[in-house]
Scaffold this motif. Structure first.
Motif, PDB file in Angstrom:
ATOM      1  N   ILE A  37       0.850  -1.199   0.000  1.00 20.97           N
ATOM      2  CA  ILE A  37       0.000   0.000   0.000  1.00 20.97           C
ATOM      3  C   ILE A  37       0.886   1.250   0.000  1.00 20.97           C
ATOM      4  O   ILE A  37       1.871   1.313   0.742  1.00 20.97           O
ATOM      5  CB  ILE A  37      -0.906   0.017   1.262  1.00 20.97           C
ATOM      6  N   ILE A  38       0.520   2.215  -0.830  1.00 23.11           N
ATOM      7  CA  ILE A  38       1.197   3.521  -0.805  1.00 23.11           C
ATOM      8  C   ILE A  38       0.170   4.548  -0.331  1.00 23.11           C
ATOM      9  O   ILE A  38      -0.863   4.731  -0.984  1.00 23.11           O
ATOM     10  CB  ILE A  38       1.714   3.928  -2.205  1.00 23.11           C
ATOM     11  N   VAL A  39       0.434   5.173   0.820  1.00 16.37           N
ATOM     12  CA  VAL A  39      -0.438   6.260   1.264  1.00 16.37           C
ATOM     13  C   VAL A  39       0.209   7.545   0.771  1.00 16.37           C
ATOM     14  O   VAL A  39       1.327   7.880   1.183  1.00 16.37           O
ATOM     15  CB  VAL A  39      -0.595   6.292   2.804  1.00 16.37           C
ATOM     16  N   PHE A  40      -0.474   8.248  -0.132  1.00 15.45           N
ATOM     17  CA  PHE A  40       0.114   9.437  -0.732  1.00 15.45           C
ATOM     18  C   PHE A  40      -0.436  10.689  -0.068  1.00 15.45           C
ATOM     19  O   PHE A  40      -1.589  11.052  -0.282  1.00 15.45           O
ATOM     20  CB  PHE A  40      -0.136   9.472  -2.249  1.00 15.45           C
ATOM     21  N   CYS A  41       0.397  11.339   0.719  1.00 11.56           N
ATOM     22  CA  CYS A  41      -0.012  12.596   1.352  1.00 11.56           C
ATOM     23  C   CYS A  41       0.438  13.722   0.423  1.00 11.56           C
ATOM     24  O   CYS A  41       1.600  14.148   0.451  1.00 11.56           O
ATOM     25  CB  CYS A  41       0.606  12.730   2.732  1.00 11.56           C
ATOM     26  N   GLY A  42      -0.491  14.128  -0.416  1.00  9.29           N
ATOM     27  CA  GLY A  42      -0.198  15.141  -1.429  1.00  9.29           C
ATOM     28  C   GLY A  42      -1.499  15.484  -2.113  1.00  9.29           C
ATOM     29  O   GLY A  42      -2.532  15.587  -1.435  1.00  9.29           O
ATOM     30  N   VAL A  43      -1.462  15.626  -3.429  1.00  9.54           N
ATOM     31  CA  VAL A  43      -2.689  15.942  -4.172  1.00  9.54           C
ATOM     32  C   VAL A  43      -2.948  14.878  -5.249  1.00  9.54           C
ATOM     33  O   VAL A  43      -2.084  14.045  -5.522  1.00  9.54           O
ATOM     34  CB  VAL A  43      -2.636  17.373  -4.777  1.00  9.54           C
ATOM     35  N   THR A  44      -4.137  14.946  -5.846  1.00  8.91           N
ATOM     36  CA  THR A  44      -4.611  13.856  -6.715  1.00  8.91           C
ATOM     37  C   THR A  44      -3.620  13.429  -7.793  1.00  8.91           C
ATOM     38  O   THR A  44      -3.385  12.233  -7.968  1.00  8.91           O
ATOM     39  CB  THR A  44      -5.935  14.270  -7.411  1.00  8.91           C
ATOM     40  N   PHE A  45      -3.033  14.410  -8.518  1.00 13.58           N
ATOM     41  CA  PHE A  45      -2.194  13.986  -9.647  1.00 13.58           C
ATOM     42  C   PHE A  45      -0.995  13.173  -9.165  1.00 13.58           C
ATOM     43  O   PHE A  45      -0.475  12.318  -9.886  1.00 13.58           O
ATOM     44  CB  PHE A  45      -1.762  15.198 -10.504  1.00 13.58           C
ATOM     45  N   MET A  46      -0.547  13.404  -7.944  1.00 15.90           N
ATOM     46  CA  MET A  46       0.601  12.660  -7.408  1.00 15.90           C
ATOM     47  C   MET A  46       0.204  11.207  -7.125  1.00 15.90           C
ATOM     48  O   MET A  46       0.949  10.275  -7.432  1.00 15.90           O
ATOM     49  CB  MET A  46       1.104  13.322  -6.122  1.00 15.90           C
ATOM     50  N   ALA A  47      -0.988  11.037  -6.541  1.00  9.72           N
ATOM     51  CA  ALA A  47      -1.479   9.679  -6.272  1.00  9.72           C
ATOM     52  C   ALA A  47      -1.756   8.953  -7.587  1.00  9.72           C
ATOM     53  O   ALA A  47      -1.485   7.754  -7.718  1.00  9.72           O
ATOM     54  CB  ALA A  47      -2.734   9.752  -5.405  1.00  9.72           C
ATOM     55  N   GLU A  48      -2.258   9.693  -8.577  1.00  2.02           N
ATOM     56  CA  GLU A  48      -2.492   9.076  -9.898  1.00  2.02           C
ATOM     57  C   GLU A  48      -1.172   8.604 -10.506  1.00  2.02           C
ATOM     58  O   GLU A  48      -1.090   7.503 -11.057  1.00  2.02           O
ATOM     59  CB  GLU A  48      -3.144  10.089 -10.851  1.00  2.02           C
ATOM     60  N   THR A  49      -0.153   9.439 -10.404  1.00  2.39           N
ATOM     61  CA  THR A  49       1.162   9.064 -10.955  1.00  2.39           C
ATOM     62  C   THR A  49       1.680   7.811 -10.257  1.00  2.39           C
ATOM     63  O   THR A  49       2.206   6.897 -10.906  1.00  2.39           O
ATOM     64  CB  THR A  49       2.160  10.243 -10.801  1.00  2.39           C
ATOM     65  N   ALA A  50       1.494   7.746  -8.937  1.00  4.93           N
ATOM     66  CA  ALA A  50       1.916   6.547  -8.192  1.00  4.93           C
ATOM     67  C   ALA A  50       1.130   5.327  -8.669  1.00  4.93           C
ATOM     68  O   ALA A  50       1.692   4.242  -8.862  1.00  4.93           O
ATOM     69  CB  ALA A  50       1.717   6.769  -6.687  1.00  4.93           C
ATOM     70  N   SER A  51      -0.162   5.496  -8.903  1.00  9.52           N
ATOM     71  CA  SER A  51      -1.008   4.384  -9.371  1.00  9.52           C
ATOM     72  C   SER A  51      -0.547   3.900 -10.746  1.00  9.52           C
ATOM     73  O   SER A  51      -0.515   2.694 -11.015  1.00  9.52           O
ATOM     74  CB  SER A  51      -2.472   4.844  -9.403  1.00  9.52           C
TER      75      SER A  51
END
Ligand code: 13P
Ligand code: SF4
Length: 304
Positions: A55-69
């Motif tokens: 699991i990656i918990v991304f504390c940032g904004v949407t585009f950053m979590a999308e990039t991780a996905s």
């Protein structure tokens, strides 16, 4: 629950679930303190791509979590606060970009990572503020470039590389709040200080910089500089980390108003809830992810 208790619970649950917590440099101090890694957009992309966790918990904004996905399709990517978006990323849409591409056949589309997955999916290469100049310099000189969505980073990159660019009219509302007059005032107050500026700032602000840097670049500069004082032109969240890691130096924000409300939405209780409830899962649809992965991976390989 106080922050110490929240931090303890987060740490325990993180281990149990084999999760990693990534935080952007603009996050609240309480979030940076519990993160496994805090960094700029490029550093966080590398961490997401390399992560061995489930699991990656991304504390940032949407585009950053999308990039991780996109970079870690087999992992669960969680964004603790679903409303934490990036207004600049939302200024560019794939339909309008598609129309612009038709008007400039043969042009290469260079897209700032602060963009939606759909926009990345029809781009040739992504960039961050840490590598835009390097990546654009590596592109064939006979090609026209469409730069999306940040007109300020685009104009700065065009100037540094001498490349002709069609600039999308997007911008970061937070960095637009930083003015030339504020910097000149700070320079009068602290004449011995160095000035570091983020390239999302306007050209007249950038013109006053000693160094133009990504937030990760600013961290490195702060560590290595002989200057005892540094005037910092970016979102104020970076000051927390600058002070924490360089207690012998003074960091002066150019403007206390340079706050990104989206970056401040995530608190420790959101991170705990995110782990407890596995919320909010950010999963870029496979067909978009497959297309968007190419320009992101091209960026990572050109940045190594
Ligand atoms: P970097 O941290 O990559 O410099 O980007 C700043 C930013 O605006 C992220 O939203
Ligand atoms: Fe977007 Fe600007 Fe906030 Fe970064 S600081 S997330 S570019 S609005």
């Amino acid at each position: 629950m106080d922050n110490n208790n929240l931090a303890e619970k987060i740490c325990g649950l993180k281990k149990k679930l084999n999760a990693v917590i990534l935080a952007h440099n603009y996050q609240l101090g309480e979030v940076q303190d519990i993160a496994d890694f805090t960094g700029d957009s490029l550093e966080l992309s590398f961490k997401a791509a390399e992560s061995k966790c489930d699991i990656i918990v991304f504390c940032g904004v949407t585009f950053m979590a999308e990039t991780a996905s996109i970079l870690a399709p087999g992992k669960t990517v969680l964004l603790p606060v679903l409303a934490a978006g990036c207004p600049m990323a939302d200024m560019a849409d794939a339909k309008t970009l598609g129309e612009l591409k038709k008007k400039h056949p043969g042009a290469l589309v260079v897209t700032y990572v602060n963009s939606t997955a759909e926009v990345k999916a029809i781009s040739d290469v992504c960039v961050t503020s840490a590598n835009a100049v390097k990546i654009v310099s590596s592109l064939p000189v006979d090609k026209e470039i469409i730069f999306v969505p940040d007109k300020n980073l685009g104009a700065y990159t065009a100037k540094k590389t001498g490349r002709k660019m069609v600039l999308w009219p997007g911008y970061c509302p937070t960095h637009m709040r930083i003015t030339k007059e504020q910097i000149l005032k700070r320079k009068r107050e602290f004449p011995d200080a160095k000035v570091i500026v983020h390239p999302e700032s306007t050209g007249d602000v950038i013109a006053l910089a000693d160094e133009v840097l990504s937030t990760g670049g600013m961290m490195k500069f702060a560590k290595n500089t002989d200057a005892r004082r540094v005037i910092v032109a970016t979102e104020t969240g970076l000051i927390y980390r600058l002070e924490k890691e360089n207690p012998d130096k003074q960091f002066i924000p150019v403007s206390e108003q340079a706050v990104c409300p989206n970056m401040k939405m995530t608190r420790l209780d959101d991170v705990l809830l995110s782990l407890e409830k596995k919320q909010h899962i950010i999963k870029v649809p496979d067909e978009i992810a497959k297309l968007a992965r190419k320009p992101i991976e091209k960026m990572l390989s050109l940045s190594r």
